[in-house]
Enzyme design. Structure first.
Site, mmCIF file in Angstrom:
data_model
loop_
_atom_site.group_PDB
_atom_site.id
_atom_site.type_symbol
_atom_site.label_atom_id
_atom_site.label_comp_id
_atom_site.label_asym_id
_atom_site.label_seq_id
_atom_site.Cartn_x
_atom_site.Cartn_y
_atom_site.Cartn_z
ATOM 1 N N HIS A 2 9.186 -3.395 3.421
ATOM 2 C CA HIS A 2 8.771 -3.658 2.034
ATOM 3 C C HIS A 2 9.981 -4.007 1.170
ATOM 4 C CE1 HIS A 2 5.589 -0.647 3.356
ATOM 5 N NE2 HIS A 2 4.841 -1.666 2.981
ATOM 6 N N HIS A 57 9.062 1.245 3.261
ATOM 7 C CA HIS A 57 10.165 1.274 4.225
ATOM 8 C C HIS A 57 10.984 -0.003 4.045
ATOM 9 C CE1 HIS A 57 7.643 -1.552 6.374
ATOM 10 N NE2 HIS A 57 6.672 -0.678 6.420
ATOM 11 N N MET A 59 0.837 -1.201 0.000
ATOM 12 C CA MET A 59 0.000 0.000 0.000
ATOM 13 C C MET A 59 0.874 1.255 0.000
ATOM 14 S SD MET A 59 -3.445 -0.901 2.014
ATOM 15 C CE MET A 59 -2.859 -0.711 3.677
ATOM 16 N N ALA A 93 3.982 3.995 0.920
ATOM 17 C CA ALA A 93 4.688 4.532 2.100
ATOM 18 C C ALA A 93 5.766 3.525 2.495
ATOM 19 C CB ALA A 93 3.728 4.820 3.255
ATOM 20 N N GLN A 97 -2.791 -12.336 7.562
ATOM 21 C CA GLN A 97 -3.007 -12.103 6.133
ATOM 22 C C GLN A 97 -2.414 -13.234 5.293
ATOM 23 O OE1 GLN A 97 -2.443 -8.158 3.818
ATOM 24 N NE2 GLN A 97 -0.409 -9.058 3.853
ATOM 25 N N GLN A 121 -10.445 -2.446 2.177
ATOM 26 C CA GLN A 121 -10.038 -3.158 3.390
ATOM 27 C C GLN A 121 -10.002 -2.261 4.624
ATOM 28 O OE1 GLN A 121 -6.215 -4.054 1.532
ATOM 29 N NE2 GLN A 121 -5.299 -3.786 3.547
ATOM 30 N N GLY A 179 4.962 -10.177 4.131
ATOM 31 C CA GLY A 179 5.672 -10.061 5.405
ATOM 32 C C GLY A 179 4.927 -10.766 6.533
HETATM 33 P P1 AMP Z 1 1.427 -2.893 3.480
HETATM 34 O O1 AMP Z 1 1.994 -1.876 2.561
HETATM 35 O O2 AMP Z 1 1.427 -2.483 4.911
HETATM 36 O O3 AMP Z 1 0.127 -3.464 2.989
HETATM 37 O O4 AMP Z 1 2.445 -4.111 3.445
HETATM 38 C C1 AMP Z 1 2.823 -4.720 2.228
HETATM 39 C C2 AMP Z 1 3.624 -5.946 2.525
HETATM 40 O O5 AMP Z 1 4.787 -5.582 3.263
HETATM 41 C C3 AMP Z 1 2.850 -6.953 3.383
HETATM 42 O O6 AMP Z 1 3.132 -8.257 2.920
HETATM 43 C C4 AMP Z 1 3.419 -6.708 4.745
HETATM 44 O O7 AMP Z 1 3.350 -7.838 5.583
HETATM 45 C C5 AMP Z 1 4.861 -6.386 4.415
HETATM 46 N N1 AMP Z 1 5.487 -5.662 5.521
HETATM 47 C C6 AMP Z 1 5.038 -4.534 6.129
HETATM 48 N N2 AMP Z 1 5.826 -4.198 7.156
HETATM 49 C C7 AMP Z 1 6.807 -5.138 7.210
HETATM 50 C C8 AMP Z 1 7.943 -5.360 8.061
HETATM 51 N N3 AMP Z 1 8.226 -4.557 9.076
HETATM 52 N N4 AMP Z 1 8.711 -6.436 7.826
HETATM 53 C C9 AMP Z 1 8.436 -7.283 6.795
HETATM 54 N N5 AMP Z 1 7.392 -7.132 5.962
HETATM 55 C C10 AMP Z 1 6.595 -6.076 6.161
#
Ligand code: AMP
Length: 278
Positions: free
Chosen positions: A37, A34, A30, A32, A152, A61, A146
Site C-alpha cells: 500500500h 503494508h 481496505m 491493514a 481489478q 465485495q 496495485g
Molecule cells: P487492499 O487493501 O487489499 O484492497 O489493496 C489496496 C490497494 O493496494 C490495491 O490497489 C491493491 O492492489 C494494492 N496492493 C495490495 N497489495 C499490494 C502489493 N503487495 N503490492 C502492490 N500493491 C498492492
C-alpha cells in the site's frame, strides 16, 4: 496528515485544495496497510500535489461473511504508517457513511468479470460500486492500484470508461517479501507453517515463466497447479494465463499481446492471489 471520517468534511477540504489548483492523487485501500500500500502512496506523492488514502473494508465485495469478519482491521497502526510516507489525508469512513442506503446499482463489466476472481467470487466486482462512490467523493485526477489485484485494474478501467470519469488509472508493481510472497493484508492471518510455505506460490510462477518455451499453454497451467498442490499446505483454486489488457484466456503462445499467469491459492482457510507477467 489530516484524518477524516465523514465525506462532507473531505469534500469541502478537497474543494478548497482544488480551487488552489492542487492535483489530487487517490489510493483506495481496505486498511491493514503494508509496504505494498505504501508504495502506491509514494507513487501518488510523486505524481500529485495532494494524496488521499481511503481505509474502508467494503462489505459488499465479500461473498463470504466469515472472510469479512476475519479481515484484519488495524486503523491506528495504519494512520501511523501513512504518516511515515507523508500522506496528506487519510479518509476512514464508517459503512453508514459510504452506504447511507444500500447501493443497488449493478455494473455490467461483460467478459472481464466472468473469469478468475469474477468466476470464483460471485458479486466480488460489484465492489466496483465502492470505488465509484469513493471516486465521486474524492474526484481525484489520478488513482493508484496495485498489479497484485490485476483483474481489478481491468474492471476499474472499464468502470472509468462506462461512467466517463476523468481519472487516470495508474497500475503499480507488486511489492513482495524477501522470500517472494506478495505482500498482502491477509498474510497476517497465515499460521506459521502456511506462512513458511506460501512463498512456494511465487517460486512456482517464476519457474513457470522459464518453462513457457517447453510446454504448451494447457500443459503449463497443469504444471503450475500440480507444482503448487504438491505442497501439502497449498491448494490452487484456479490457474489462468490471460492477455494483460483483454483478460482473454490465452490458448496459444503465438497469440499477440502480453500474457499474465494468475493464480488463486488457498493456504488453509486463507485465500491468496498472485500473478506474473510472462
Ligand atoms: P487492499 O487493501 O487489499 O484492497 O489493496 C489496496 C490497494 O493496494 C490495491 O490497489 C491493491 O492492489 C494494492 N496492493 C495490495 N497489495 C499490494 C502489493 N503487495 N503490492 C502492490 N500493491 C498492492
Amino acid at each position: 496528515m489530516q484524518v477524516l471520517n465523514t465525506k462532507n468534511e473531505l469534500i469541502s477540504l478537497l474543494e478548497n485544495l482544488r480551487k488552489e489548483g492542487k492535483k489530487i492523487g487517490f489510493v483506495p485501500t481496505m486498511g491493514a496497510l503494508h509496504e505494498g500500500h505504501l508504495s502506491l502512496v509514494k507513487e501518488s506523492k510523486h505524481n500529485s500535489d495532494i494524496t488521499v488514502v481511503s481505509i474502508f473494508v467494503n462489505p459488499t465485495q465479500f461473498n463470504d461473511q466469515e472472510d469479512l469478519k476475519r479481515y484484519p482491521r488495524t486503523l491506528d497502526k495504519d494512520i501511523e504508517l501513512l504518516k511515515t510516507v507523508d500522506c496528506d489525508i487519510a479518509f476512514a469512513p464508517s459503512v453508514e457513511e459510504i452506504y447511507p442506503e444500500p447501493d443497488t446499482r449493478k455494473f455490467d463489466f461483460g467478459y472481464i468479470e466472468t473469469v478468475m476472481e469474477g468466476a470464483k467470487r460471485p458479486g466480488h466486482f460489484n465492489g466496483g460500486q465502492v470505488v465509484s462512490r469513493l471516486f465521486d467523493i474524492v474526484q481525484p485526477d489520478k488513482a493508484f492500484f496495485g498489479m497484485k489485484d490485476f483483474q481489478q485494474i481491468a474492471i476499474i478501467k472499464n468502470m472509468v470508461k462506462q461512467l466517463k470519469y476523468n481519472i487516470e488509472i495508474i497500475p503499480c508493481p507488486i511489492i513482495r517479501e524477501e522470500n517472494g510472497l506478495a505482500k498482502s493484508s491477509r498474510n497476517t492471518l497465515l499460521d506459521e507453517e502456511y506462512k513458511k510455505n506460501a512463498p512456494h506460490i511465487y517460486a512456482t510462477l517464476k519457474k513457470a515463466r522459464n518453462l513457457a518455451s517447453q510446454m504448451n499453454v494447457s500443459e503449463l497451467k497443469k504444471w503450475i497447479a500440480d507444482e503448487i498442490n504438491n505442497n501439502p499446505y497449498l491448494e490452487t483454486e484456479y490457474v489462468e494465463i490471460v492477455d494483460d489488457t483483454t483478460l482473454k484466456v490465452v490458448e496459444n503462445w503465438s497469440e499477440e499481446g502480453t500474457k499474465v499467469a494468475c493464480v488463486a491459492v488457498y493456504a488453509g482457510k486463507i485465500r491468496l492471489i498472485d500473478n506474473i507477467v510472462f
